[in-house]
Design an enzyme around this catalytic site. Structure first.
Site, mmCIF file in Angstrom:
data_model
loop_
_atom_site.group_PDB
_atom_site.id
_atom_site.type_symbol
_atom_site.label_atom_id
_atom_site.label_comp_id
_atom_site.label_asym_id
_atom_site.label_seq_id
_atom_site.Cartn_x
_atom_site.Cartn_y
_atom_site.Cartn_z
ATOM 1 C CG ASN A 1 -0.265 0.058 2.538
ATOM 2 O OD1 ASN A 1 0.922 0.333 2.634
ATOM 3 N ND2 ASN A 1 -1.010 -0.217 3.605
ATOM 4 C CE LYS A 2 4.414 2.085 4.216
ATOM 5 N NZ LYS A 2 3.744 0.905 4.735
ATOM 6 C CB ILE A 3 4.457 6.363 -2.381
ATOM 7 C CG1 ILE A 3 3.621 7.208 -1.410
ATOM 8 C CG2 ILE A 3 4.707 7.141 -3.686
ATOM 9 C CD1 ILE A 3 4.300 8.450 -0.900
#
Length: 373
Positions: A189-191
């Site tokens: 779910n990170k950038i």
């Protein structure tokens, strides 16, 4: 208002070179912890953050443990960490045998409180972990000043802040290039993501070389299968690095998309009474990992009540992290007023890079439906 189509909090965008690079790994048979994509990913990430060295790891938690171990952190030592952060920040300190010392945060920026840092320094303090929570840089100039006064190191926990920046002594620097080291996470779910993965950035050559040894079971790089120290298996695979490199190639596109998402939410919600957004400081360049805000009176619903409404409408959201002092491993009876307030009132909204204007409208219309007059 009812729409039963599920709207998730986060979705990775894998529409670049991810498949091409993964297929290259498969065809070459280099699928484990050696291969060209590891070297390329590390080099390009160091360039992106403006650091000399980047050391890939299996995840963000192991990245933080690795740098703490390389710095010699151990039993009897104390490391100051913010009370409002993901559990891994404190856990990595605990893995070394050292003690995480909790400091409250600020209501406006959600970052560690400078005054609290000063109060928590003792003769056992070795360093400070500055967390760039939800993509907003901590007050690094002040933190570095305190660290210098007391001969402490500073590690940046930039797991949620890829690409964020801060002005130091009049010059813009990216997070991860400011302290002795910075750590990043590449969770799904990170950038940017590679499924699971992490990175340590540093400008310190000796520290980088020590971390490379510790990451690979403590093995001497010039004498195969000879292990002069106890190390860890914290290596990233070539396949994960292949995905990470493809993601990194498009990180500026992702950051611009995230900036637009944050602007869209702010524009639609700025007049709703009781909603407050994270402070935007002209000396900082925040990034939108997850669009976040707090909910308080006169808004008609509590945070938890609004989350229940979102669940009924098939919109995924999540609350802020629990303060560390409220959980059994780090329980304290002392009140951390600001961390407790933010944890009880904060919410993260869907923020994936491909979210549409109509999907943002769907989220904001639910919120505005319960606004006070």
């Amino acid at each position: 208002m009812k729409n039963n189509k599920f709207l998730p909090l986060a979705i990775p965008d894998l529409s670049g070179n991810e498949e091409k690079y993964l297929n290259s790994c498969l065809k070459s048979s280099w699928i484990s912890s050696k291969g060209i994509f590891i070297d390329r990913f590390e080099k390009k990430f160091a360039e992106f953050t403006g650091t000399k060295y980047a050391i890939s790891t299996s995840n963000g938690t192991t990245a933080l443990h690795l740098v703490l171990s390389a710095l010699g952190c151990g039993p009897g030592d104390e490391v100051i960490v913010p009370d409002l952060t993901f559990m891994a920040t404190a856990n990595a300190v605990t893995y070394t045998g050292a003690k995480p010392v909790l400091a409250d945060v600020k209501r406006d920026s959600w970052s560690i409180n400078i005054g609290e840092i000063r109060r928590k320094i003792s003769g056992r303090t070795r360093g400070i972990i500055a967390v760039h929570l939800y993509g907003n840089p901590a007050d690094m100039e002040e933190i570095l000043q305190i660290a210098g006064e007391h001969n402490l190191w500073v590690i940046e926990d930039a797991a949620e802040a890829h690409g964020a920046g801060i002005k130091i002594a009049g010059r813009w620097k990216k997070v991860g290039s400011i302290g002795i080291a910075g750590i990043f996470s590449f969770y799904g779910n990170k950038i940017i993501t590679c499924g699971e993965g992490g990175m340590v950035t540093t400008g310190n050559r000796d520290l980088a070389e020590k971390m490379k040894i510790l990451r690979d079971h403590g093995q001497d790089p010039l004498k195969r299968y000879y292990h002069p120290v106890v190390g860890y298996n914290y290596r990233l695979t070539n396949m994960q690095a292949a995905i990470g490199l493809a993601q990194l190639e498009r990180i500026n596109h992702f950051l611009k998309a995230k900036e637009k998402i944050a602007a869209g939410y702010r524009q639609k919600l700025e007049r709703v009474r009781g909603l407050k957004f994270q402070e935007q400081n002209p000396g900082k360049k925040s990034v939108c990992w997850l669009f976040s805000m707090t909910i308080e009176p006169p808004y008609k619903l509590t945070r938890d009540q609004l989350m229940a409404v979102f669940e009924k409408n098939a919109v995924e959201c999540r609350p802020f992290f629990h303060p560390l002092h409220t959980m059994p491993p780090y329980h304290e009876k002392k009140a951390y007023k600001e961390a407790e307030f933010l944890a009880g009132h904060g919410i993260n909204l869907p923020s994936f890079v491909t979210i549409t204007d109509s999907q943002i409208e769907r989220v904001t219309e639910i919120i505005k439906h319960y606004a006070s007059n």
